[in-house]
Motif scaffolding. Structure first.
Motif, PDB file in Angstrom:
ATOM      1  N   PHE A   5       5.425  -9.996 -11.395  1.00 21.07           N
ATOM      2  CA  PHE A   5       4.268  -9.364 -10.778  1.00 21.07           C
ATOM      3  C   PHE A   5       4.682  -8.088 -10.051  1.00 21.07           C
ATOM      4  CE2 PHE A   5       3.390 -13.899 -10.988  1.00 21.07           C
ATOM      5  CZ  PHE A   5       2.192 -13.889 -11.684  1.00 21.07           C
ATOM      6  N   ARG A   6       3.795  -7.119 -10.061  1.00 19.94           N
ATOM      7  CA  ARG A   6       4.000  -5.874  -9.338  1.00 19.94           C
ATOM      8  C   ARG A   6       2.800  -5.647  -8.430  1.00 19.94           C
ATOM      9  NH1 ARG A   6       5.812  -1.371 -13.828  1.00 19.94           N
ATOM     10  NH2 ARG A   6       7.878  -2.219 -14.244  1.00 19.94           N
ATOM     11  N   SER A   7       3.072  -5.142  -7.261  1.00 16.08           N
ATOM     12  CA  SER A   7       1.991  -4.732  -6.367  1.00 16.08           C
ATOM     13  C   SER A   7       1.842  -3.231  -6.504  1.00 16.08           C
ATOM     14  CB  SER A   7       2.330  -5.085  -4.922  1.00 16.08           C
ATOM     15  OG  SER A   7       2.421  -6.483  -4.771  1.00 16.08           O
ATOM     16  N   GLY A   8       0.614  -2.786  -6.665  1.00 17.44           N
ATOM     17  CA  GLY A   8       0.463  -1.372  -6.913  1.00 17.44           C
ATOM     18  C   GLY A   8      -0.822  -0.778  -6.403  1.00 17.44           C
ATOM     19  N   LEU A   9      -0.844   0.517  -6.486  1.00 18.58           N
ATOM     20  CA  LEU A   9      -1.977   1.325  -6.090  1.00 18.58           C
ATOM     21  C   LEU A   9      -2.528   1.949  -7.360  1.00 18.58           C
ATOM     22  CD1 LEU A   9      -3.496   2.608  -3.683  1.00 18.58           C
ATOM     23  CD2 LEU A   9      -1.751   4.384  -3.683  1.00 18.58           C
ATOM     24  N   TRP A  10      -3.803   1.793  -7.588  1.00 20.49           N
ATOM     25  CA  TRP A  10      -4.400   2.292  -8.822  1.00 20.49           C
ATOM     26  C   TRP A  10      -5.525   3.252  -8.487  1.00 20.49           C
ATOM     27  CZ3 TRP A  10      -9.069   1.363 -11.701  1.00 20.49           C
ATOM     28  CH2 TRP A  10      -8.988   1.761 -13.040  1.00 20.49           C
ATOM     29  N   ARG A  11      -5.388   4.452  -8.930  1.00 21.49           N
ATOM     30  CA  ARG A  11      -6.404   5.490  -8.819  1.00 21.49           C
ATOM     31  C   ARG A  11      -6.781   5.855  -7.387  1.00 21.49           C
ATOM     32  NH1 ARG A  11      -4.769   6.470 -13.063  1.00 21.49           N
ATOM     33  NH2 ARG A  11      -5.805   6.170 -15.015  1.00 21.49           N
ATOM     34  N   GLU A  42       8.205  -3.744  -3.043  1.00 20.96           N
ATOM     35  CA  GLU A  42       8.013  -2.504  -3.785  1.00 20.96           C
ATOM     36  C   GLU A  42       6.523  -2.233  -3.959  1.00 20.96           C
ATOM     37  OE1 GLU A  42      11.758  -2.301  -6.826  1.00 20.96           O
ATOM     38  OE2 GLU A  42      10.141  -3.694  -7.339  1.00 20.96           O
ATOM     39  N   LEU A  43       6.195  -0.950  -4.008  1.00 18.33           N
ATOM     40  CA  LEU A  43       4.841  -0.495  -4.286  1.00 18.33           C
ATOM     41  C   LEU A  43       4.903   0.398  -5.522  1.00 18.33           C
ATOM     42  CD1 LEU A  43       1.869   0.225  -3.789  1.00 18.33           C
ATOM     43  CD2 LEU A  43       2.630   1.776  -1.974  1.00 18.33           C
ATOM     44  N   TYR A  44       4.128   0.067  -6.514  1.00 21.13           N
ATOM     45  CA  TYR A  44       4.088   0.834  -7.758  1.00 21.13           C
ATOM     46  C   TYR A  44       2.825   1.680  -7.812  1.00 21.13           C
ATOM     47  CZ  TYR A  44       7.992  -1.725  -9.707  1.00 21.13           C
ATOM     48  OH  TYR A  44       9.243  -2.231  -9.938  1.00 21.13           O
ATOM     49  N   VAL A  45       2.924   2.782  -8.528  1.00 21.55           N
ATOM     50  CA  VAL A  45       1.794   3.668  -8.742  1.00 21.55           C
ATOM     51  C   VAL A  45       1.996   4.353 -10.096  1.00 21.55           C
ATOM     52  CG1 VAL A  45       2.828   5.687  -7.618  1.00 21.55           C
ATOM     53  CG2 VAL A  45       0.350   5.420  -7.604  1.00 21.55           C
ATOM     54  N   PHE A  63       8.299   7.957  -3.437  1.00 21.99           N
ATOM     55  CA  PHE A  63       8.268   7.277  -4.728  1.00 21.99           C
ATOM     56  C   PHE A  63       9.302   7.916  -5.633  1.00 21.99           C
ATOM     57  CE2 PHE A  63       4.139   6.124  -3.119  1.00 21.99           C
ATOM     58  CZ  PHE A  63       3.868   4.890  -3.677  1.00 21.99           C
ATOM     59  N   ARG A  64       9.820   7.135  -6.555  1.00 21.10           N
ATOM     60  CA  ARG A  64      10.723   7.693  -7.559  1.00 21.10           C
ATOM     61  C   ARG A  64      10.179   7.329  -8.933  1.00 21.10           C
ATOM     62  NH1 ARG A  64      13.524   3.850 -10.018  1.00 21.10           N
ATOM     63  NH2 ARG A  64      13.926   1.897  -8.943  1.00 21.10           N
ATOM     64  N   ASP A  65      10.391   8.219  -9.863  1.00 20.73           N
ATOM     65  CA  ASP A  65       9.986   8.010 -11.255  1.00 20.73           C
ATOM     66  C   ASP A  65      10.890   6.929 -11.835  1.00 20.73           C
ATOM     67  OD1 ASP A  65       9.571   8.164 -14.033  1.00 20.73           O
ATOM     68  OD2 ASP A  65       9.411  10.337 -14.009  1.00 20.73           O
ATOM     69  N   THR A  66      10.300   5.860 -12.357  1.00 18.29           N
ATOM     70  CA  THR A  66      11.083   4.753 -12.927  1.00 18.29           C
ATOM     71  C   THR A  66      11.584   5.070 -14.325  1.00 18.29           C
ATOM     72  OG1 THR A  66       9.169   3.669 -13.933  1.00 18.29           O
ATOM     73  CG2 THR A  66       9.704   3.048 -11.654  1.00 18.29           C
ATOM     74  N   VAL A  77       7.777   4.076  -8.270  1.00 13.53           N
ATOM     75  CA  VAL A  77       7.965   2.934  -7.384  1.00 13.53           C
ATOM     76  C   VAL A  77       8.488   3.418  -6.036  1.00 13.53           C
ATOM     77  CG1 VAL A  77      10.334   2.415  -8.183  1.00 13.53           C
ATOM     78  CG2 VAL A  77       8.930   0.598  -7.186  1.00 13.53           C
ATOM     79  N   LEU A  78       8.033   2.751  -4.989  1.00 12.47           N
ATOM     80  CA  LEU A  78       8.481   3.011  -3.637  1.00 12.47           C
ATOM     81  C   LEU A  78       9.100   1.739  -3.097  1.00 12.47           C
ATOM     82  CD1 LEU A  78       8.486   4.899  -1.114  1.00 12.47           C
ATOM     83  CD2 LEU A  78       6.276   3.878  -0.522  1.00 12.47           C
TER      84      LEU A  78
END
Length: 81
Positions: A5-11, A42-45, A63-66, A77-78
């Motif tokens: 699972f990933r936690s993320g921010l969408w839009r 981690e926070l994904y976007v 954030f860094r580009d994965t 990801v942060l």
């Protein structure tokens, strides 16, 4: 153990006339705080690459580009630890 699972921010959308006033940073920091509260690390976007895209905003927040792409979008990801 690898998490499935990933936690993320969408839009995240901030009106052009309101950008640069801290609203986006506040939103990202609030989401990050909630992920930490729930035990996440981690926070994904994702963002559309391009000259007028939000890449600079996200990279500026740490954030860094994965290197991963999702439907043509950059995955970032942060680390929250």
């Amino acid at each position: 153990m690898v998490s499935l699972f990933r936690s993320g921010l969408w839009r995240l959308n901030i009106a052009a006339g309101e950008q640069g006033r801290g609203y986006g940073r506040f939103a990202v920091e609030s989401v990050a705080a909630e992920i930490l509260r729930r035990g996440g690390k981690e926070l994904y976007v994702t963002w559309h690459p391009g000259e007028h895209g939000p890449e600079g905003f996200y990279l500026g927040l740490g954030f860094r580009d994965t290197g991963e792409r999702s439907e043509g979008e950059t995955v970032g990801v942060l680390a929250l630890d």
